[in-house]
Design an enzyme around this catalytic site. Sequence first.
Site, mmCIF file in Angstrom:
data_model
loop_
_atom_site.group_PDB
_atom_site.id
_atom_site.type_symbol
_atom_site.label_atom_id
_atom_site.label_comp_id
_atom_site.label_asym_id
_atom_site.label_seq_id
_atom_site.Cartn_x
_atom_site.Cartn_y
_atom_site.Cartn_z
ATOM 1 N N ARG A 127 1.578 8.555 -12.653
ATOM 2 C CA ARG A 127 1.874 8.239 -11.260
ATOM 3 C C ARG A 127 2.186 6.761 -11.040
ATOM 4 N NH1 ARG A 127 -1.978 12.239 -11.634
ATOM 5 N NH2 ARG A 127 -1.590 14.082 -10.347
ATOM 6 N N HIS B 15 5.637 11.410 -13.115
ATOM 7 C CA HIS B 15 6.356 11.814 -14.337
ATOM 8 C C HIS B 15 7.856 11.525 -14.274
ATOM 9 C CE1 HIS B 15 2.663 13.262 -15.839
ATOM 10 N NE2 HIS B 15 2.679 14.464 -15.308
ATOM 11 N N HIS C 78 3.086 16.236 -22.520
ATOM 12 C CA HIS C 78 2.282 16.994 -21.549
ATOM 13 C C HIS C 78 1.933 18.402 -22.056
ATOM 14 C CE1 HIS C 78 0.795 18.067 -17.544
ATOM 15 N NE2 HIS C 78 1.062 16.838 -17.133
ATOM 16 N N GLU D 236 -2.787 13.082 -22.570
ATOM 17 C CA GLU D 236 -1.537 12.340 -22.420
ATOM 18 C C GLU D 236 -1.771 10.864 -22.728
ATOM 19 O OE1 GLU D 236 0.072 13.584 -18.393
ATOM 20 O OE2 GLU D 236 -1.740 14.807 -18.542
#
Length: 345
Positions: A81, A106, A176, A312
């Site tokens: 973000r 993303h 992801h 991630e």
Amino acid sequence: MSMTTEAFGTTKKGEKVTKYTITNSKGMSVSALDFGAIISNLYVPDKEGKAEDIVLGFDDVAGYEVNGCFFGAFIGRHGNRIGDAKFELNGTTYELEKNDGKNNLHGGTPGYHKVMYQAETTDDSVTFTRISPDMEQGYPGTLDISVTYTLTEENELKIDYKMKSDKDTICNPTNHTYFNLKGHNGGTITDHNLVLKANGFTETSDDLIPNGTIVDVTDTPMDFRSRKVIGKDIDKDYTPLNVAGGYDHNFVLDKEDGKLEKVAEVSEDTTGRVMEIYTDLPGMQFYSGNFIVKEEGKGGSEYTKRTGMCFETQYFPNSMNIPEFKSCVLKAGDEFHSTTIYKFV
């Protein structure tokens, strides 16, 4: 080691998609698509030697063209973000897509997981390349992208990112993939065990944007420094967990800056599968799949809340807006190179 290819359907635009599968002599295999550089399958033997596919995904291209949960996705130009969907670089403010409330998540459109890549293969690897044009998704600089997936005889899935821009830009790619060590259709992941080498996590606002504060994990549900069942504290009345509906937090990894180190270990007792995670980056988002609502996955299976988990590796979210965080700015002409390894032992 062996590499095989097979057709994997056609996109709505008429692009022919190929699946690349690498198999080692230990019974492990990984498959990736030239659509989105997506990791579509990962077969790993259990303690009895039975290999199962342990990553969530779809049986066809149509599923990946929607893919609201980012199953198997290669994420860029910036993973995670960015607050208020904007950042300033060299005196210029860049406005990004507001695709997560007022924030950017993303990268934006087109997502790096929804475009085609050129593929080059060896017996043990596939490399996907693409040029991201200047101002694609709102980011400056023409970015030369390369992501390589390698499978080793040591049961490592190795991801190597290499990127170079002709202008100063920001660069924070990640992966992801959702894992479930019981199998992609194995139910919830709350019974898995996790060790995470992190003394802190980045505090966020109510819309999950880091504010610059690092919170000590001691005596909180965020402490995974010793092996702990993921579900033990996941529903505790603790503000960061309440806000995110579970774990969806950037952990500040306890490691040497820039060095590739083991930072986490996940295990599942019934199958005996153990996954180690290595990165050279300073942070890792542990996401417990809280926002999976109802997805029809591979083989007609249904994925719901917490049936998969992501690890991630990354620079801290919103780092370009927080001077105290290590910067994800990539200078013109410099090469970004980072490695993540998921190793099964």
